[in-house]
Design an enzyme around this catalytic site. Structure first.
Site, PDB file in Angstrom:
ATOM      1  N   SER A  39      -3.951  -4.714 -14.744  1.00 55.55           N
ATOM      2  CA  SER A  39      -3.839  -6.033 -14.118  1.00 55.55           C
ATOM      3  C   SER A  39      -5.208  -6.381 -13.546  1.00 55.55           C
ATOM      4  O   SER A  39      -5.392  -6.515 -12.357  1.00 55.55           O
ATOM      5  CB  SER A  39      -2.771  -6.017 -13.030  1.00 55.55           C
ATOM      6  OG  SER A  39      -3.136  -5.145 -11.980  1.00 55.55           O
ATOM      7  N   HIS A 155       2.603  -2.419 -14.882  1.00 57.69           N
ATOM      8  CA  HIS A 155       2.532  -0.962 -14.917  1.00 57.69           C
ATOM      9  C   HIS A 155       3.841  -0.285 -15.299  1.00 57.69           C
ATOM     10  O   HIS A 155       3.942   0.927 -15.272  1.00 57.69           O
ATOM     11  CB  HIS A 155       2.092  -0.411 -13.548  1.00 57.69           C
ATOM     12  CG  HIS A 155       0.723  -0.843 -13.158  1.00 57.69           C
ATOM     13  ND1 HIS A 155       0.231  -0.704 -11.885  1.00 57.69           N
ATOM     14  CD2 HIS A 155      -0.274  -1.414 -13.876  1.00 57.69           C
ATOM     15  CE1 HIS A 155      -1.002  -1.172 -11.826  1.00 57.69           C
ATOM     16  NE2 HIS A 155      -1.337  -1.616 -13.015  1.00 57.69           N
ATOM     17  N   GLU A 164       3.616  -2.983  -7.173  1.00 52.70           N
ATOM     18  CA  GLU A 164       3.595  -1.701  -6.460  1.00 52.70           C
ATOM     19  C   GLU A 164       4.329  -1.745  -5.131  1.00 52.70           C
ATOM     20  O   GLU A 164       4.137  -2.672  -4.344  1.00 52.70           O
ATOM     21  CB  GLU A 164       2.138  -1.281  -6.192  1.00 52.70           C
ATOM     22  CG  GLU A 164       1.324  -1.195  -7.456  1.00 52.70           C
ATOM     23  CD  GLU A 164      -0.176  -0.988  -7.204  1.00 52.70           C
ATOM     24  OE1 GLU A 164      -0.561  -0.546  -6.103  1.00 52.70           O
ATOM     25  OE2 GLU A 164      -0.948  -1.283  -8.119  1.00 52.70           O
ATOM     26  N   GLU A 207       1.525   4.629 -12.665  1.00 53.30           N
ATOM     27  CA  GLU A 207       0.929   5.286 -11.499  1.00 53.30           C
ATOM     28  C   GLU A 207       1.854   6.342 -10.899  1.00 53.30           C
ATOM     29  O   GLU A 207       1.674   6.771  -9.757  1.00 53.30           O
ATOM     30  CB  GLU A 207       0.509   4.232 -10.467  1.00 53.30           C
ATOM     31  CG  GLU A 207      -0.555   3.297 -11.063  1.00 53.30           C
ATOM     32  CD  GLU A 207      -1.157   2.318 -10.073  1.00 53.30           C
ATOM     33  OE1 GLU A 207      -0.629   2.173  -8.955  1.00 53.30           O
ATOM     34  OE2 GLU A 207      -2.176   1.697 -10.438  1.00 53.30           O
ATOM     35  N   ASP A 242       1.735  -4.079  -3.350  1.00 55.16           N
ATOM     36  CA  ASP A 242       0.751  -4.836  -4.131  1.00 55.16           C
ATOM     37  C   ASP A 242       1.550  -5.702  -5.089  1.00 55.16           C
ATOM     38  O   ASP A 242       2.111  -5.200  -6.061  1.00 55.16           O
ATOM     39  CB  ASP A 242      -0.195  -3.912  -4.900  1.00 55.16           C
ATOM     40  CG  ASP A 242      -1.206  -4.698  -5.739  1.00 55.16           C
ATOM     41  OD1 ASP A 242      -1.228  -5.947  -5.624  1.00 55.16           O
ATOM     42  OD2 ASP A 242      -1.962  -4.070  -6.503  1.00 55.16           O
ATOM     43  N   GLU A 290      -0.965  -6.551  -0.623  1.00 50.22           N
ATOM     44  CA  GLU A 290      -2.154  -6.775  -1.453  1.00 50.22           C
ATOM     45  C   GLU A 290      -1.876  -7.858  -2.486  1.00 50.22           C
ATOM     46  O   GLU A 290      -0.772  -7.920  -3.033  1.00 50.22           O
ATOM     47  CB  GLU A 290      -2.488  -5.445  -2.132  1.00 50.22           C
ATOM     48  CG  GLU A 290      -3.654  -5.469  -3.088  1.00 50.22           C
ATOM     49  CD  GLU A 290      -3.781  -4.113  -3.781  1.00 50.22           C
ATOM     50  OE1 GLU A 290      -3.355  -3.083  -3.225  1.00 50.22           O
ATOM     51  OE2 GLU A 290      -4.299  -4.092  -4.907  1.00 50.22           O
ATOM     52  N   ASP A 320      -7.590  -7.822  -3.652  1.00 49.01           N
ATOM     53  CA  ASP A 320      -7.978  -6.956  -4.780  1.00 49.01           C
ATOM     54  C   ASP A 320      -8.566  -7.857  -5.871  1.00 49.01           C
ATOM     55  O   ASP A 320      -9.778  -8.060  -5.936  1.00 49.01           O
ATOM     56  CB  ASP A 320      -6.772  -6.156  -5.268  1.00 49.01           C
ATOM     57  CG  ASP A 320      -7.033  -5.435  -6.594  1.00 49.01           C
ATOM     58  OD1 ASP A 320      -8.205  -5.317  -6.982  1.00 49.01           O
ATOM     59  OD2 ASP A 320      -6.069  -4.990  -7.260  1.00 49.01           O
ATOM     60  N   LYS A 345     -12.421  -0.841  -5.486  1.00 49.23           N
ATOM     61  CA  LYS A 345     -12.364  -0.178  -6.792  1.00 49.23           C
ATOM     62  C   LYS A 345     -13.774  -0.161  -7.363  1.00 49.23           C
ATOM     63  O   LYS A 345     -14.345  -1.229  -7.637  1.00 49.23           O
ATOM     64  CB  LYS A 345     -11.461  -0.969  -7.741  1.00 49.23           C
ATOM     65  CG  LYS A 345      -9.972  -0.981  -7.367  1.00 49.23           C
ATOM     66  CD  LYS A 345      -9.243  -2.025  -8.198  1.00 49.23           C
ATOM     67  CE  LYS A 345      -7.744  -1.835  -8.189  1.00 49.23           C
ATOM     68  NZ  LYS A 345      -7.050  -2.999  -8.802  1.00 49.23           N
ATOM     69  N   HIS A 373      -7.706   3.779  -6.787  1.00 51.16           N
ATOM     70  CA  HIS A 373      -7.776   4.179  -8.199  1.00 51.16           C
ATOM     71  C   HIS A 373      -7.558   2.944  -9.080  1.00 51.16           C
ATOM     72  O   HIS A 373      -7.393   1.837  -8.578  1.00 51.16           O
ATOM     73  CB  HIS A 373      -6.667   5.203  -8.486  1.00 51.16           C
ATOM     74  CG  HIS A 373      -5.280   4.639  -8.299  1.00 51.16           C
ATOM     75  ND1 HIS A 373      -4.150   5.260  -8.744  1.00 51.16           N
ATOM     76  CD2 HIS A 373      -4.853   3.487  -7.699  1.00 51.16           C
ATOM     77  CE1 HIS A 373      -3.090   4.532  -8.454  1.00 51.16           C
ATOM     78  NE2 HIS A 373      -3.491   3.452  -7.813  1.00 51.16           N
ATOM     79  N   LYS A 396      -5.198   4.311  -1.922  1.00 50.11           N
ATOM     80  CA  LYS A 396      -4.019   4.332  -2.789  1.00 50.11           C
ATOM     81  C   LYS A 396      -4.450   4.989  -4.088  1.00 50.11           C
ATOM     82  O   LYS A 396      -5.442   4.601  -4.708  1.00 50.11           O
ATOM     83  CB  LYS A 396      -3.418   2.939  -2.992  1.00 50.11           C
ATOM     84  CG  LYS A 396      -4.251   1.915  -3.721  1.00 50.11           C
ATOM     85  CD  LYS A 396      -3.372   0.711  -4.093  1.00 50.11           C
ATOM     86  CE  LYS A 396      -4.024  -0.142  -5.162  1.00 50.11           C
ATOM     87  NZ  LYS A 396      -3.186  -1.269  -5.590  1.00 50.11           N
TER      88      LYS A 396
HETATM   89  P1  PGA Z   1      -4.917  -2.068 -12.113  1.00 51.72           P
HETATM   90  O1  PGA Z   1      -3.851  -1.977 -10.959  1.00 51.72           O
HETATM   91  O2  PGA Z   1      -5.772  -0.871 -12.055  1.00 51.72           O
HETATM   92  O3  PGA Z   1      -4.064  -2.172 -13.342  1.00 51.72           O
HETATM   93  O4  PGA Z   1      -5.709  -3.342 -11.874  1.00 51.72           O
HETATM   94  C1  PGA Z   1      -4.146  -1.573  -9.665  1.00 51.72           C
HETATM   95  C2  PGA Z   1      -4.101  -2.707  -8.704  1.00 51.72           C
HETATM   96  O5  PGA Z   1      -3.822  -3.876  -9.071  1.00 51.72           O
HETATM   97  O6  PGA Z   1      -4.363  -2.489  -7.533  1.00 51.72           O
HETATM   98 ZN    ZN Z   2      -3.991  -4.647  -6.851  1.00 54.35          ZN
END
Ligand code: PGA
Ligand code: ZN
Length: 430
Positions: A39, A155, A164, A207, A242, A290, A320, A345, A373, A396
Site C-alpha cells: 500500500s 495485506h 492493520e 504481516e 492503520d 495511522e 504514513d 520507513k 517495517h 511496528k
Molecule cells: P506497506 O504497508 O508496507 O504495504 O505500505 C505498511 C503501512 O501501510 O504502514
Molecule cells: Zn501505513
C-alpha cells in the site's frame, strides 16, 4: 573506506524480488537488504522495477546495475563513518530529490550497509552508531512493539477495509515483558477467532496478523479487546490502527469505500469517517490511528487531530502515506497541523540520513515517531537497531509471527539483554 560494493537480487517475504548489497571495508563485509510496500504512498521515493515479462515485471536488475555501475563508483573510497557525506553523494549522483533516476531500492541498501560498516569501523553496535548519528545517544530506548494482529486492506485476502489492527503493550516493564504480553494476546485471539468465525479464520496476512472473514471495521476492535481481557492485560495494552485509507478513496467524489474489497460498496465522507473514529476512540483504548484519510487529504487529518485534542483523548494521529518519511512532506503536515506522529520507513526516503532528518524535524514539533517495517520484508533487522538508536519508543514490525517480523522483535530482545536500556514511550502510561 569503501573497498568494494556488490549487489544481488534476493526475494522478500511475499516472494517478490528485492535488492541486497554487500559492502567491503578493511573491517569486513557489511550487508543490507531493501524492504518493499504494497500500500505504497504516491509520494514515496522511487522503487525501480524492470517491468519485463519475468517475475511479473518486478525484477530489480536495473537497480542492481545502478548500484554496481552508478552509485557504487560514486561512493567508492569514501569514509564509511561519514554517513551524511555518503548519503549526500548518493542524492547528488541521482540528481533528483527522491531517487527518481536510479531508484531508492538502489540507494537505500547502500546507505544501510554503510551504517553497519561505519559502526564496525568505530567499534560500536549499530544501534549506538545510529544513536550518535542522530544526536540521541542519551535517550536511546527499546520501543513499545505495536503488533499487527489483525490484517486487512491490501495485506489480506479477506473483505476487511482497514489494513492493520495492532496491540501496543505499553504497560509492560520492559521489552521482553511486552513481547510476552503480545504473544499471549495473539494466541488468545487465535482461539477466539476460531470459535467465532470458524475454519479458515486464523490464516495470517502479509504481516503475520490473522485475516478473518470480517468486513465490519469495528468487529476487530471487539475481538481484540476480548483477547486482551482474557489475557488479563486490560489497561496495559492499547490499540493502534492503520486504516491506510488512500487505498479506498475516490479522488473525484472525495468519498471512502469502507467495503472496497466486498461486493457492495459502502461509501462514506471524510467527515463521517472522522465521526466514526471518534466513536471508536471513546469506546476502545485506541492510542494511535495511522493514515485515517487519503494521502493528500491534509484537511480531514487536521479535522480529526483537532477533534481528538478537543476531546482530551490520548490518540496520536500518524502520517504514513501522507508524509512518506520525507522532511518536505513532514514540514507541510506541521504547517497544516495535520498530524502529531510520523511513521518512519527508510525506503520511502532512500537514505539513513534522510530518515534521521525527517525524525528530528517531526520531533521539533513535538510529534512522536513510530519506526516501521514494510509489508514486504526481508531477514534484515536494521530497523530494530534504528528504533533503539533513535529512541522514539514505538515500532511496528508485524505480529509476533513469521520470521521476517520476529527477526526484528528478536533483535530488540537481544539489544535489551545487552544494554538494559530503558523501555517504552513516555506518553503511553498504564
Ligand atoms: P506497506 O504497508 O508496507 O504495504 O505500505 C505498511 C503501512 O501501510 O504502514
Ligand atoms: Zn501505513
Amino acid at each position: 573506506t569503501i573497498q568494494s560494493i556488490k549487489a544481488r537480487q534476493i526475494y522478500d517475504s511475499r516472494g517478490n524480488p528485492t535488492t541486497e548489497v554487500d559492502i567491503t571495508t578493511k573491517d569486513g563485509m557489511f550487508r543490507a537488504a531493501c524492504p518493499s510496500g504494497a500500500s505504497t504512498g504516491e509520494h514515496e521515493a522511487l522503487e525501480l522495477r524492470d517491468g519485463t515479462s519475468q517475475w511479473h515485471g518486478k525484477s530489480v536488475f536495473k537497480a542492481i546495475k545502478n548500484i554496481e555501475e552508478v552509485f557504487g563508483p560514486a561512493v567508492m573510497g569514501m569514509d564509511v563513518t561519514d554517513q551524511k557525506a555518503i548519503d549526500a553523494k548518493l542524492l547528488e549522483t541521482d540528481g533528483t530529490p527522491h531517487f527518481s533516476n536510479y531508484g531508492a531500492n538502489a540507494a537505500l541498501p547502500i546507505s544501510m550497509a554503510v551504517a553497519r560498516a561505519g559502526a564496525a569501523a568505530l567499534g560500536k553496535p549499530l544501534y549506538a552508531h545510529l544513536g550518535a548519528l542522530s544526536g540521541r545517544t542519551d535517550v536511546m530506548r527499546t520501543p513499545v512493539p505495536c503488533m499487527n494482529i489483525i490484517n486487512g486492506g491490501k495485506h489480506a485476502g479477506n473483505a476487511l477495509a482497514p489494513q492493520e489492527y495492532m496491540i501496543a503493550p505499553f504497560g509492560a516493564k520492559d521489552f521482553a515483558e511486552a513481547m510476552r504480553m503480545g504473544s499471549e494476546v495473539y494466541h488468545h485471539l487465535k482461539s477466539i477467532l476460531k470459535k467465532a468465525y470458524g475454519i479458515g479464520s486464523t490464516s495470517v496476512g502479509d504481516e503475520g496478523g490473522f485475516a478473518p472473514p470480517i468486513n465490519n471495521p469495528r468487529a476487530p476492535l471487539e475481538v481484540i479487546m476480548e483477547a486482551v481481557k482474557v489475557a488479563g492485560y486490560e489497561g496495559k495494552v492499547g490499540i493502534c490502527m492503520d486504516t491506510a485509507a488512500s487505498e479506498f478513496y475516490n479522488k473525484e467524489t472525495k468519498m471512502y469505500n469502507l467495503n472496497f474489497k466486498g461486493e457492495e460498496a459502502n461509501w462514506i465522507s471524510g467527515a463521517e469517517m472522522a465521526d466514526m473514529y471518534m466513536e471508536w476512540c471513546r469506546e476502545f483504548p485506541i492510542i494511535s490511528i495511522e493514515d485515517p484519510f487519503d494521502e493528500n487529504d491534509f484537511e480531514s487529518f487536521a479535522v480529526l487531530l483537532a477533534k481528538v485534542k478537543a476531546a482530551g483523548l490520548p490518540t496520536q494521529i500518524v502520517g504514513d502515506d501522507l508524509t512518506v518519511s520525507q522532511a518536505e512532506r513532514v514540514q507541510d503536515a506541521i504547517n497544516k497541523k495535520a498530524c502529531n506522529s510520523l511513521l518512519l520507513k527508510v525506503n520511502q526516503v532512500g537514505t539513513v540520513t534522510g530518515a534521521i532528518e525527517a525524525t528530528l524535524l517531526a520531533m521539533s514539533d513535538d510529534w512522536s515517531v513510530m519506526v516501521s517495517h514494510r509489508s514486504g520484508e526481508t531477514e534484515d533487522v536494521f530497523i530494530a537497531d534504528l528504533v533503539c538508536g533513535l529512541g522514539t519508543g514505538q515500532i511496528k514490525t508485524g505480529a509476533p509471527c513469521r520470521s521476517e517480523r520476529t527477526a526484528k522483535l528478536n533483535q530488540m530482545l537481544r539489544i535489551e539483554e545487552e544494554t538494559g536500556m530503558p523501555f517504552g514511550f513516555d506518553s503511553w502510561t498504564a
